[in-house]
Design a protein around this motif. Structure first.
Motif, PDB file in Angstrom:
ATOM      1  N   ALA A 114       0.816  -1.217   0.000  1.00 52.24           N
ATOM      2  CA  ALA A 114       0.000   0.000   0.000  1.00 52.24           C
ATOM      3  C   ALA A 114       0.852   1.271   0.000  1.00 52.24           C
ATOM      4  CB  ALA A 114      -0.936  -0.007   1.208  1.00 52.24           C
ATOM      5  N   LEU A 115       1.806   1.382   0.932  1.00 54.09           N
ATOM      6  CA  LEU A 115       2.601   2.604   1.009  1.00 54.09           C
ATOM      7  C   LEU A 115       3.435   2.852  -0.247  1.00 54.09           C
ATOM      8  CD1 LEU A 115       3.772   2.631   4.745  1.00 54.09           C
ATOM      9  CD2 LEU A 115       2.035   4.055   3.672  1.00 54.09           C
ATOM     10  N   SER A 133       7.228   6.581   1.320  1.00 55.79           N
ATOM     11  CA  SER A 133       6.780   5.281   1.817  1.00 55.79           C
ATOM     12  C   SER A 133       7.709   4.700   2.877  1.00 55.79           C
ATOM     13  CB  SER A 133       6.660   4.282   0.660  1.00 55.79           C
ATOM     14  OG  SER A 133       7.939   4.010   0.103  1.00 55.79           O
ATOM     15  N   VAL A 134       8.563   5.526   3.473  1.00 57.57           N
ATOM     16  CA  VAL A 134       9.464   5.012   4.506  1.00 57.57           C
ATOM     17  C   VAL A 134       8.656   4.567   5.716  1.00 57.57           C
ATOM     18  CG1 VAL A 134      11.385   6.439   3.750  1.00 57.57           C
ATOM     19  CG2 VAL A 134       9.786   7.317   5.461  1.00 57.57           C
ATOM     20  N   TRP A 135       9.225   3.622   6.482  1.00 61.93           N
ATOM     21  CA  TRP A 135       8.569   3.112   7.681  1.00 61.93           C
ATOM     22  C   TRP A 135       9.454   3.357   8.890  1.00 61.93           C
ATOM     23  CZ3 TRP A 135       3.709   1.483   8.264  1.00 61.93           C
ATOM     24  CH2 TRP A 135       3.362   0.837   9.452  1.00 61.93           C
ATOM     25  N   PRO A 136       8.930   3.804  10.007  1.00 61.55           N
ATOM     26  CA  PRO A 136       7.529   4.006  10.389  1.00 61.55           C
ATOM     27  C   PRO A 136       6.887   5.179   9.650  1.00 61.55           C
ATOM     28  CG  PRO A 136       8.918   3.772  12.336  1.00 61.55           C
ATOM     29  CD  PRO A 136       9.819   3.985  11.171  1.00 61.55           C
ATOM     30  N   ASN A 137       5.591   5.066   9.460  1.00 62.45           N
ATOM     31  CA  ASN A 137       4.869   6.047   8.666  1.00 62.45           C
ATOM     32  C   ASN A 137       3.454   6.187   9.196  1.00 62.45           C
ATOM     33  OD1 ASN A 137       3.614   7.514   6.474  1.00 62.45           O
ATOM     34  ND2 ASN A 137       5.316   6.844   5.191  1.00 62.45           N
ATOM     35  N   ALA A 138       2.989   7.411   9.327  1.00 56.54           N
ATOM     36  CA  ALA A 138       1.618   7.643   9.781  1.00 56.54           C
ATOM     37  C   ALA A 138       0.640   7.650   8.625  1.00 56.54           C
ATOM     38  CB  ALA A 138       1.528   8.977  10.524  1.00 56.54           C
ATOM     39  N   GLY A 139       1.154   7.533   7.385  1.00 59.94           N
ATOM     40  CA  GLY A 139       0.269   7.671   6.238  1.00 59.94           C
ATOM     41  C   GLY A 139       0.046   9.143   5.924  1.00 59.94           C
ATOM     42  N   LEU A 141      -2.493  11.039   6.190  1.00 63.06           N
ATOM     43  CA  LEU A 141      -3.467  11.779   6.996  1.00 63.06           C
ATOM     44  C   LEU A 141      -3.249  11.622   8.497  1.00 63.06           C
ATOM     45  CD1 LEU A 141      -6.701  10.882   4.966  1.00 63.06           C
ATOM     46  CD2 LEU A 141      -5.233  12.896   4.719  1.00 63.06           C
ATOM     47  N   GLY A 142      -2.264  10.825   8.908  1.00 58.93           N
ATOM     48  CA  GLY A 142      -2.062  10.562  10.330  1.00 58.93           C
ATOM     49  C   GLY A 142      -1.358  11.694  11.046  1.00 58.93           C
ATOM     50  N   ASP A 143      -1.484  11.710  12.371  1.00 60.49           N
ATOM     51  CA  ASP A 143      -0.829  12.721  13.195  1.00 60.49           C
ATOM     52  C   ASP A 143       0.658  12.415  13.341  1.00 60.49           C
ATOM     53  OD1 ASP A 143      -3.350  13.816  13.580  1.00 60.49           O
ATOM     54  OD2 ASP A 143      -3.711  12.651  15.420  1.00 60.49           O
ATOM     55  N   ALA A 144       1.424  13.449  13.658  1.00 59.53           N
ATOM     56  CA  ALA A 144       2.857  13.275  13.883  1.00 59.53           C
ATOM     57  C   ALA A 144       3.097  12.468  15.162  1.00 59.53           C
ATOM     58  CB  ALA A 144       3.532  14.638  13.980  1.00 59.53           C
ATOM     59  N   PHE A 145       4.163  11.678  15.176  1.00 60.20           N
ATOM     60  CA  PHE A 145       4.449  10.826  16.333  1.00 60.20           C
ATOM     61  C   PHE A 145       5.925  10.488  16.367  1.00 60.20           C
ATOM     62  CE2 PHE A 145       3.986   7.959  12.820  1.00 60.20           C
ATOM     63  CZ  PHE A 145       4.901   6.954  13.062  1.00 60.20           C
ATOM     64  N   MET A 146       6.352   9.930  17.491  1.00 58.93           N
ATOM     65  CA  MET A 146       7.681   9.349  17.629  1.00 58.93           C
ATOM     66  C   MET A 146       7.536   7.830  17.648  1.00 58.93           C
ATOM     67  SD  MET A 146       9.316  11.773  20.614  1.00 58.93           S
ATOM     68  CE  MET A 146      10.763  10.713  20.719  1.00 58.93           C
ATOM     69  N   PRO A 147       8.295   7.101  16.824  1.00 62.16           N
ATOM     70  CA  PRO A 147       8.159   5.636  16.816  1.00 62.16           C
ATOM     71  C   PRO A 147       8.690   5.014  18.095  1.00 62.16           C
ATOM     72  CG  PRO A 147       9.990   6.325  15.434  1.00 62.16           C
ATOM     73  CD  PRO A 147       9.287   7.588  15.850  1.00 62.16           C
ATOM     74  N   MET A 148       8.154   3.849  18.436  1.00 64.10           N
ATOM     75  CA  MET A 148       8.580   3.125  19.624  1.00 64.10           C
ATOM     76  C   MET A 148       9.878   2.376  19.336  1.00 64.10           C
ATOM     77  SD  MET A 148       7.900   2.484  22.769  1.00 64.10           S
ATOM     78  CE  MET A 148       6.185   3.013  22.886  1.00 64.10           C
ATOM     79  N   HIS A 149      10.874   2.566  20.174  1.00 61.59           N
ATOM     80  CA  HIS A 149      12.154   1.893  19.996  1.00 61.59           C
ATOM     81  C   HIS A 149      12.129   0.509  20.656  1.00 61.59           C
ATOM     82  CE1 HIS A 149      13.937   5.462  18.264  1.00 61.59           C
ATOM     83  NE2 HIS A 149      13.515   6.181  19.298  1.00 61.59           N
ATOM     84  N   ALA A 150      12.919  -0.398  20.101  1.00 67.31           N
ATOM     85  CA  ALA A 150      12.895  -1.784  20.580  1.00 67.31           C
ATOM     86  C   ALA A 150      13.707  -1.982  21.847  1.00 67.31           C
ATOM     87  CB  ALA A 150      13.404  -2.713  19.481  1.00 67.31           C
ATOM     88  N   TRP A 151      14.787  -1.207  22.016  1.00 70.38           N
ATOM     89  CA  TRP A 151      15.750  -1.530  23.074  1.00 70.38           C
ATOM     90  C   TRP A 151      15.478  -0.745  24.345  1.00 70.38           C
ATOM     91  CZ3 TRP A 151      17.090  -5.774  21.332  1.00 70.38           C
ATOM     92  CH2 TRP A 151      17.292  -5.961  19.965  1.00 70.38           C
ATOM     93  N   GLY A 152      14.317  -0.979  24.892  1.00 73.40           N
ATOM     94  CA  GLY A 152      13.911  -0.404  26.158  1.00 73.40           C
ATOM     95  C   GLY A 152      12.958  -1.370  26.820  1.00 73.40           C
ATOM     96  N   ILE A 153      11.752  -0.915  27.096  1.00 78.15           N
ATOM     97  CA  ILE A 153      10.735  -1.777  27.688  1.00 78.15           C
ATOM     98  C   ILE A 153      10.425  -2.986  26.799  1.00 78.15           C
ATOM     99  CG2 ILE A 153       8.287  -1.884  28.321  1.00 78.15           C
ATOM    100  CD1 ILE A 153       8.552   0.856  29.537  1.00 78.15           C
ATOM    101  N   ALA A 218      -2.283   8.171  15.063  1.00 74.99           N
ATOM    102  CA  ALA A 218      -1.000   8.244  14.366  1.00 74.99           C
ATOM    103  C   ALA A 218      -0.986   7.364  13.123  1.00 74.99           C
ATOM    104  CB  ALA A 218       0.131   7.859  15.306  1.00 74.99           C
ATOM    105  N   GLY A 219      -2.082   7.360  12.376  1.00 72.47           N
ATOM    106  CA  GLY A 219      -2.135   6.671  11.089  1.00 72.47           C
ATOM    107  C   GLY A 219      -1.949   5.175  11.179  1.00 72.47           C
ATOM    108  N   VAL A 220      -1.407   4.611  10.114  1.00 68.86           N
ATOM    109  CA  VAL A 220      -1.279   3.163  10.021  1.00 68.86           C
ATOM    110  C   VAL A 220      -0.266   2.612  11.014  1.00 68.86           C
ATOM    111  CG1 VAL A 220      -2.046   2.983   7.629  1.00 68.86           C
ATOM    112  CG2 VAL A 220       0.357   3.459   8.106  1.00 68.86           C
ATOM    113  N   TYR A 221       0.742   3.401  11.360  1.00 67.82           N
ATOM    114  CA  TYR A 221       1.713   2.904  12.338  1.00 67.82           C
ATOM    115  C   TYR A 221       1.062   2.739  13.713  1.00 67.82           C
ATOM    116  CZ  TYR A 221       5.850   2.506  15.263  1.00 67.82           C
ATOM    117  OH  TYR A 221       6.784   2.061  16.170  1.00 67.82           O
ATOM    118  N   GLY A 222       0.337   3.767  14.145  1.00 70.67           N
ATOM    119  CA  GLY A 222      -0.333   3.681  15.437  1.00 70.67           C
ATOM    120  C   GLY A 222      -1.368   2.581  15.472  1.00 70.67           C
TER     121      GLY A 222
END
Length: 287
Positions: A114-115, A133-139, A141-153, A218-222
């Motif tokens: 799709a992207l 079409s880079v990922w993470p992506n809100a699409g 129409l999505g709101d701005a966001f910060m992606p969740m990082h893997a190396w924490g919780i 946050a669009g398709v990512y959220g």
């Protein structure tokens, strides 16, 4: 089946008496779904319908499973029933595999099909304007966001679930060897790890919503993030509840080294949840 003997071999299948639980379950599911529909449409009675439906479902779960446990302890089951329960659990886990496969399939479609197609339009012809079409992506129409990082919780939760799989296997070994203390301690440790996982996930969600802008808006990512991690969290919650029941039954001596399918069924389910999380950790958090 008593806890001291293996399932008996009989020439007939145990047929329980007629039960009202199936009717109550149907009404409870209907009331819960109806209340949800009312709720999203702003109808005031929706919350009450949901609560009544949830209460009926909880009543059925406690009562119906209680009857099954009582039948098991009284020794009315044979190898026929044991075999049917195993087949039923295998098919149930298969249905869960297909359930998560649908959401992982949606994630694959969004990211790989799709992207890129949406970004492939010429800017002058695209209804979305300039779009990458880079990922993470809100699409578009999505709101701005910060992606969740893997190396924490998420990484901590991965270690928690992997450790819980080991403690549950250790508890199973104790059951097979007739070591009650090992069974109890292993199950208690697994329950504690499952509850800690849920606590960390709640903290992660709160942080994502309040500080990272990572919401369902946050669009398709959220959307894909919360659908996959949320449904997995629900499965961890249900699995932890089942493990608590197994801990209580184990402490009452309901299981023996030859007769403990209820424990095995929950262990299958928990290991399935572990495997799903590993796949989710790679494709949602890392890639």
């Amino acid at each position: 089946m008593t806890h001291a003997t293996q399932p008996a071999v009989r020439g007939h299948y145990f047929v329980p008496a007629a039960s009202h639980y199936s009717t109550f379950l149907s009404v409870g599911i209907f009331m819960l779904a109806l209340g949800f529909v009312f709720r999203i449409n702003g109808t005031p009675p929706g919350i009450w319908s949901m609560l009544i439906g949830a209460a009926l479902i909880l009543y059925v779960i406690v009562g119906w499973f209680g009857e099954i446990i009582s039948e098991n302890v009284r020794g009315v089951y044979s190898l026929w029933e044991d075999r049917s329960y195993r087949i039923g659990m295998v098919w149930f886990i298969f249905s869960e595999v297909m359930f998560f496969a649908c959401f992982f399939g949606a994630l694959y479609y969004i990211r790989r099909i799709a992207l890129p197609e949406m970004a492939g339009f010429e800017e002058s012809l695209s209804p979305y304007g300039k779009f990458s079409s880079v990922w993470p992506n809100a699409g578009p129409l999505g709101d701005a966001f910060m992606p969740m990082h893997a190396w924490g919780i998420p990484a901590i939760n991965t270690m928690l679930l992997l450790t819980s799989g080991a403690t549950l296997t250790w508890a199973h070994w104790g059951l097979i060897k007739g070591k009650q203390s090992q069974l109890t301690l292993g199950l208690a440790m697994t329950v504690a790890l499952g509850m800690t996982f849920m606590g960390f996930q709640i903290f992660e969600y709160a942080h994502a919503y309040s500080e990272m802008g990572l919401t369902l808006g946050a669009g398709v990512y959220g959307a894909t993030f919360y659908i996959l991690t949320g449904f997995h969290g629900l499965h961890v919650t249900l699995g932890t509840i089942m493990l608590i029941v197994m801990l209580g039954r184990g402490m009452k001596g309901h299981f023996s080294e030859h007769n403990h399918f209820a424990f095995e069924a929950v262990a299958w389910y928990w290991h399935f949840v572990d495997v799903v999380w590993l796949i989710l950790f790679v494709f949602v958090y890392i890639l």
